[in-house]
Design an enzyme around this catalytic site. Structure first.
Site, PDB file in Angstrom:
ATOM      1  N   TRP B 156       0.873  -1.288   0.016  1.00  0.00           N
ATOM      2  CA  TRP B 156      -0.134   0.004  -0.010  1.00  0.00           C
ATOM      3  C   TRP B 156       0.887   1.100  -0.083  1.00  0.00           C
ATOM      4  O   TRP B 156       1.689   1.389   1.037  1.00  0.00           O
ATOM      5  CB  TRP B 156      -0.874  -0.044   1.273  1.00  0.00           C
ATOM      6  N   HIS B 176      -7.409   1.864   1.699  1.00  0.00           N
ATOM      7  CA  HIS B 176      -8.139   0.609   1.385  1.00  0.00           C
ATOM      8  C   HIS B 176      -9.522   0.693   2.657  1.00  0.00           C
ATOM      9  O   HIS B 176      -9.270   1.339   3.817  1.00  0.00           O
ATOM     10  CB  HIS B 176      -7.640  -0.833   1.510  1.00  0.00           C
ATOM     11  N   ARG B 202      -4.185   6.109  -2.843  1.00  0.00           N
ATOM     12  CA  ARG B 202      -2.677   5.358  -2.934  1.00  0.00           C
ATOM     13  C   ARG B 202      -1.927   6.509  -3.425  1.00  0.00           C
ATOM     14  O   ARG B 202      -2.188   7.220  -4.595  1.00  0.00           O
ATOM     15  CB  ARG B 202      -2.931   4.185  -3.658  1.00  0.00           C
ATOM     16  N   GLN B 216     -13.766   2.231  -2.774  1.00  0.00           N
ATOM     17  CA  GLN B 216     -14.160   1.050  -2.724  1.00  0.00           C
ATOM     18  C   GLN B 216     -15.147   0.527  -1.709  1.00  0.00           C
ATOM     19  O   GLN B 216     -15.737   1.364  -1.032  1.00  0.00           O
ATOM     20  CB  GLN B 216     -12.841   0.425  -1.667  1.00  0.00           C
ATOM     21  N   VAL B 259      -6.542 -11.769   5.363  1.00  0.00           N
ATOM     22  CA  VAL B 259      -7.431 -12.909   4.908  1.00  0.00           C
ATOM     23  C   VAL B 259      -6.396 -13.996   4.892  1.00  0.00           C
ATOM     24  O   VAL B 259      -5.330 -14.026   4.522  1.00  0.00           O
ATOM     25  CB  VAL B 259      -8.197 -12.707   3.917  1.00  0.00           C
ATOM     26  N   ALA B 313     -14.381 -11.493   3.705  1.00  0.00           N
ATOM     27  CA  ALA B 313     -14.154 -10.124   3.318  1.00  0.00           C
ATOM     28  C   ALA B 313     -13.847  -9.903   1.917  1.00  0.00           C
ATOM     29  O   ALA B 313     -13.220 -10.756   1.328  1.00  0.00           O
ATOM     30  CB  ALA B 313     -13.382  -9.375   4.580  1.00  0.00           C
TER      31      ALA B 313
END
Lengths: 803, 345
Positions: B156, B176, B202, B216, B259, B313
């Site tokens: 990121w 994000h 970003r 997003q 995740v 997610a």
């Protein structure tokens, strides 16, 4: 990363590849499903017109120049004489020959001609890789290797006829960000046996390494392992073509054979290495230690770096030789005359490397690799590989023994899991023999398997595996996510979150859209100039540390500066511009610091500022009605009469809407000075609302009141007042004394005329009285009206006009 | 007498035929059928006639009367129709003129998709959140399993803001919408499903396919025993809603620290339906979003017991969904927001 397919094939069983009919692109697609994203296959095309392969037949000294030779070269159709200055030629060598007419240089600016050099005719040029633009700096002529045919086109001879596979390796798989790692994944994903080529190092020097060098790690937490070998009598020179070719195809530029080999091993194993000139290591002692504050080093790329006491360095007795894991120093680097080299393969702490890289702004292939973390097992494997290649390519004797200084061995991790948890997370029952076979192929060692409980030893290079879920992913990705069936989940229905803010915001957006407004987006970033021009204090703006545009370094306090820039571009392509934007604005001083704002900008070139303002006001009032509100539910005053400073609006032709001490919003004519500054017409109307202040007042829980059964009485009256007086102020004043039966007051006329006197205007109001329990008498109404007249006269110097 | 009646009839018919307006017809009615008309005279004088003639004359007189009345009625109707027609033609105006007090408004395409997604998720019973523009190191990174010095931080390119929020570390713009995961997890008691929408940032140069400011939507679903199959179905349904067709999707293994397992999700190319074309660069698939099963560390950081709950997610960029939906190929249009662009939506 880019990897030549031929390199990967070194590590894969050829029979299995053929049996599975695997091609580079088919393998790539499989890797996308089982491992990481495959971006495609590329071919590297080089064209060398008028350059052919020549074989050297004879070498003679040039009679009039010491450093030149006269070379007879077989170029197939004939033998040519070429004058050459290189020293690495030998009879029988295959070399690239640029024929007369060939164009060299990056842009073909250098044309080869038949010339005379010091009185000897030269019919072309024997080329180095540098002259062919294949590398930045060559030490001699490019040796094309063995078994070629003189006269064939160079394009065909040094054929880059290989495929380059491009893959994106995710940061957790730093272990696989190299040829062997990818080959391993191919082997598991494509079910092709992994093939480890064997190599042998000949320790052919009489010396023992321990007698030649002492290595000491002063900080074991920063350097967990340091291995080293020494090779004597090496010959620094050109790398062979096959090695150059692989480096070029992987995106690297060849330098010299030793550096090329360390780079080659970096690509192959993912282990950065470094080579020092043994004779330049003072005291023949290498110390891995933290730098002293202020210690200096000049790096290989000639940067002077002042170190601090956190930076880890490789030093000899006297001075820093390299910034550990990042870049070597110039003073101890490999030079063309280097005889003995000390090879370093070490493991440095990734956090430390990341901090030093960031601090000094030095990013190298090595620092990137170390920054992602490298398993300790690679340290010696890579050292052995590089030693072998150096001996093969640069010659020399390998000193007996390896230095291997390491802190305590890290125990191999073990993880136990229940296969039921695997099935639950992935959503499919994977047969146990598949689980077993996948894990084994991925180098996990199954130490026990009792019913549903499996215990595995994690391969030491898989530093990304920490939890059972990590193992589940390993199994599932190889087994295939396409095997997992879709499943529907259901949940109890719970009451919806109230979320009034978002819902009303969306209604407001749709309302303005219905009213003919167009929505624009602008950035959160703004300049100090724009912020200040609109009267906001740039000191109250949050400031970016790393703006993309140095002038746009503040976060907006208001949507208006951005909107005004949009107004400018819109107004060039139409008479009417009515645009709005919603979004977050920020101010360090307010609480909370962030709120939702809604702003509009309006220009109608055919309307005056009054009618422009009233047009915008109609949308505003309509928007309030969405939430069951009227302007009179708030306090509305001109900017000049309000307690707040609003610099961007006309002080009189503007409204500030407040409730208590909170500013709800503003609406008005853009301040003429500001309009001029932004080259906008004087009838530009701006408005902005704080949605977090406004929306909480929205209330659609209306209370119904039964209409009165008694008639209402109307009373019209016109007042002459100062032209700056607002009708709204008269109405508010009248309501204060009009009593509970004064139901409403409407403005039905506004008039300015010379007959009224200088700076005067007339406002006509219609008063409606009505009671809920009786018919009002004329006397009652008149009594109230007199009170109103008196109050208006007292408060606003309003003179009642004769009818 | 009979001939007299016949004459009356023929005269009347002739004059009714010639009448050009309803006023004339009214006059004729008086003349021929009125109290002083010849026909009325004759009817009135019937009693004076010989009894033998009476019925015949009487009958005939009535016939003539009916005949004239009918003729008047028909002519009147005809003339009325004509008068109406000419009246209608006399005040014709141009109905294609622009509507009064109406200007067409336009919503930004990204807002249109935002509204559509919100409608969809509301109908599916999701809670809806909006993310902030100024966030912090903790919410964006530490809370979602990216501690300080984590090598994945480089994934990121974050815009950092001068200053710090006590207990939450350095200020930054959210790269994000996962910045809201910790809050959603803390605020709700499982099982629940939520989405959060918002602007993300970003630190990168802007070109036709990259924009430093984008949008997003973060989906977070938490319950017992959720698995990859549930995630697949939820994503398939959402994509079907956005593109309007049931296009196959595929999960590719990918790494996101919050995740495990993590995926990049591709959708069959809408243009070529998977055959390969210039839009999907021959792949047949278009990368649409990142997704995965929520990492247990993220649960632990939000105060849950490890392995007590599961969840998934996902986070597509909905400005990109809008571009796909409307065929916008240069992302810079979004923030340029020129009239020529906005007025197409």
């Amino acid at each position: 990363m880019q990897i030549p397919y031929s390199w990967l094939k070194d590590y894969l069983n050829e029979t299995d590849l053929e049996k599975g009919q695997w091609t580079a692109s088919k393998i790539g697609q499989r890797l996308t499903a089982s491992f990481n994203e495959f971006e495609g296959v590329e071919k590297l095309a080089f064209e060398f017109p008028k350059i052919v392969v020549g074989q050297i037949k004879k070498i003679e000294h040039h009679p009039y120049a010491d450093r030149l030779s006269i070379v007879l070269v077989d170029i197939g159709v004939k033998k040519s004489t070429i004058v050459c200055g290189a020293s690495n030629l030998y009879v029988g060598m295959f070399v690239p020959v640029a024929l007369p007419g060939a164009k060299l240089g990056t842009d073909g600016e250098f044309e080869i001609k038949v010339t005379e050099i010091r009185g000897v005719r030269s019919e072309g040029m024997i080329c180095s890789a540098e002259e062919l633009s294949l590398e930045d700096k060559s030490l001699g002529i490019l040796d094309l290797g063995k078994g070629l045919k003189a006269g064939v086109k160079l394009d065909d001879a040094i054929s880059f006829d290989d495929e380059i596979m491009a893959l994106t390796i995710t940061s957790n798989r730093a272990d696989a960000n190299n040829v062997i790692g990818v080959a391993k994944e191919i082997s598991v994903g494509c079910n092709v046996r992994f093939n480890i080529p064997k190599f042998n190092i000949r320790e052919n020097s009489p010396d023992k390494i321990d007698n030649l060098i002492k290595i000491q790690i002063k900080d074991a937490s920063a350097c967990r392992r340091y291995t080293s070998r020494i090779i004597q009598d090496v010959k620094i020179g050109e790398s062979p073509l096959w090695l150059k070719r692989r480096l070029i195809m992987s995106g690297l530029r060849p330098v010299n054979n030793v550096v090329d080999i360390t780079n080659y091993v970096l690509l192959e194993y993912g282990q950065p290495m470094h080579a020092f000139d043994y004779d330049l290591v003072i005291g023949h002692k290498i110390v891995v230690r933290r730098a002293k504050k202020g210690e200096r080093i000049i790096t290989l790329d000639d940067q002077k770096v002042v170190l601090d006491d956190e930076d880890l360095i490789i030093a000899d007795e006297k001075r820093p030789l390299a910034i550990a894991g990042i870049i070597g120093g110039r003073e101890s680097s490999i030079m063309p005359n280097t005889k003995t080299i000390v090879l370093e393969s070490a493991n440095f702490a990734r956090d430390l490397i990341n901090r030093t890289t960031k601090k000094h702004g030095i990013m190298t292939d090595s620092s990137i690799m170390f920054g992602k973390g490298i398993p300790m097992s690679k340290t010696q494997q890579a050292l052995e590989r590089a030693t072998f290649l150096i001996q093969e390519i640069c010659g020399g004797q390998v000193v007996r023994g390896v230095v291997d200084v390491r802190s305590k061995r890290i125990l191999q991790k073990e993880i136990s899991f229940d296969v039921q948890n695997l099935f639950d997370l992935i959503g499919i029952e994977i047969p146990k023999n598949s689980i077993k076979s996948i894990l084994t192929k991925l180098d996990f060692v199954i130490t026990s398997m009792v019913e549903d409980k499996i215990t595995v030893k994690i391969p030491d290079y898989r530093i990304d595996i920490e939890y059972e879920e990590d193992i589940f992913e390993e199994i599932a990705r190889i087994y295939g996510y396409d095997q997992v069936p879709d499943q529907i989940f259901s949940m109890p229905v719970t009451p919806a979150r109230p979320e009034l803010h978002r819902r009303y915001k969306n209604k407001i957006i749709r309302f303005y859209f219905d009213r003919g407004w167009s929505e624009v987006y602008s950035y959160n970033f703004t300049s100090a100039e724009d912020t200040a021009s609109f009267g906001f204090d740039p000191a109250e703006s949050f400031e970016l540390e790393n703006p993309v545009d140095q002038t746009q370094h503040l976060l907006r306090q208001s949507l208006l500066p951005g909107l005004v820039h949009k107004l400018k571009t819109w107004t060039t392509s139409g008479d009417i511009t009515s645009i709005f934007e919603w979004g977050r604005v920020l101010n360090k001083k307010t609480k909370p610091t962030e709120h939702d704002s809604f702003a509009t900008g309006f220009i109608d070139k055919n309307l005056d500022s009054k009618n422009s303002f009233l047009t915008v006001k109609s949308s505003f009032e309509g928007m309030l009605a969405l939430g069951g509100l009227k302007i009179s539910d708030f306090t509305a005053s001109r900017v000049i009469d309000s307690l707040v400073d609003i610099d961007y609006l006309h002080p009189y032709n503007s409204l500030v809407i407040t409730k208590g001490k909170k500013i709800i919003g503003t609406i008005g004519v853009m301040h003429p000075t500001l309009a001029e500054q932004y080259k906008l017409p004087p009838q530009t109307i701006l408005s902005e609302f704080n949605l977090h202040q406004l929306i909480p007042h929205f209330n659609e829980l209306f209370t119904f009141i039964e209409p009165s059964k008694f008639p209402s009485s109307l009373f019209d009256a016109s007042f002459v007042v100062d032209y700056r007086t607002m009708a709204l102020d008269l109405i508010n004043c009248a309501h204060q004394v009009g009593g509970k039966n004064l139901k409403r007051i409407d403005i039905f006329d506004e008039y300015c005329g010379a007959n009224l006197g200088e700076n005067k205007k007339s406002i006509s109001l219609r008063f409606e009285f009505q009671s809920h329990d009786r018919t009002l008498s004329d006397g009652e109404v008149e009594e109230k009206m007199h009170k109103i007249f008196d109050a208006l006269k007292k408060e606003h110097a309003a003179i009642l006009r004769d009818k | 007498m009979l001939s007299k009646l016949k004459k009356i009839q023929s005269d009347a018919i002739e004059r009714i035929k010639q009448a050009r307006d309803t006023d004339t017809i009214e006059e004729l009615r008086v003349n021929f059928l009125g109290r002083k008309s010849d026909l009325t005279e004759i009817l009135r004088g019937l009693s004076k006639l010989a009894p033998a003639e009476r019925p015949k004359i009487g009958q005939f007189s009535n016939q003539v009367k009916n005949f004239i009345e009918q003729a008047i009625l028909e002519r009147t109707q005809y003339l009325r129709q004509k008068e109406t027609d000419s009246m209608l033609e006399s005040d014709i105006f141009d109905v294609s003129l622009p509507a009064l007090n109406y200007r067409p408004g336009h919503l930004h395409p990204t807002t249109r998709v935002k509204f559509a997604l919100e409608d969809y998720f509301e109908r599916m019973g999701y809670m809806i959140y909006e993310t902030d523009n100024l966030t912090n190191d903790y919410d964006n990174f530490v809370a979602v399993n990216i501690p300080l010095d984590h090598p994945a931080r480089g994934m990121w390119d974050t815009f950092w803001v001068k200053g710090e929020l006590k207990g939450k570390g350095k200020l930054c713009l959210p790269p994000h919408t996962s910045c809201i995961q910790n809050r959603i997890l803390r605020e709700n008691k499982p099982p629940y499903k939520a989405v959060a929408l918002g602007r993300c940032f970003r630190y990168e140069a802007t070109d036709a396919t990259h924009e430093h400011t984008f949008y997003q939507i973060e989906g977070v679903v938490v319950d017992k025993k959720l698995n990859v199959g549930h995630l697949k179905k939820a994503l398939f349904d959402m994509v079907q809603f956005v593109v309007g067709r049931p296009l196959p999707i595929r999960l590719r293994p990918h790494y996101f620290p919050f995740v495990e397992p993590g995926f990049e999700v591709d959708v069959t190319c809408m243009k070529c339906e998977g055959k390969g074309c210039n839009i999907c660069k021959g792949a047949g698939w278009i990368e649409m979003l990142g997704a995965g099963m929520i990492h247990q560390n993220v649960f632990v950081e939000a105060g849950y017991k490890r392995h007590e709950w599961t969840g998934f997610a996902y986070g597509p960029g909905y400005d990109r969904l809008a571009m796909t939906r409307y065929g916008i190929t240069d992302i810079r249009h979004n923030f340029a927001s020129r009239r020529e662009f906005i007025e197409q939506f």
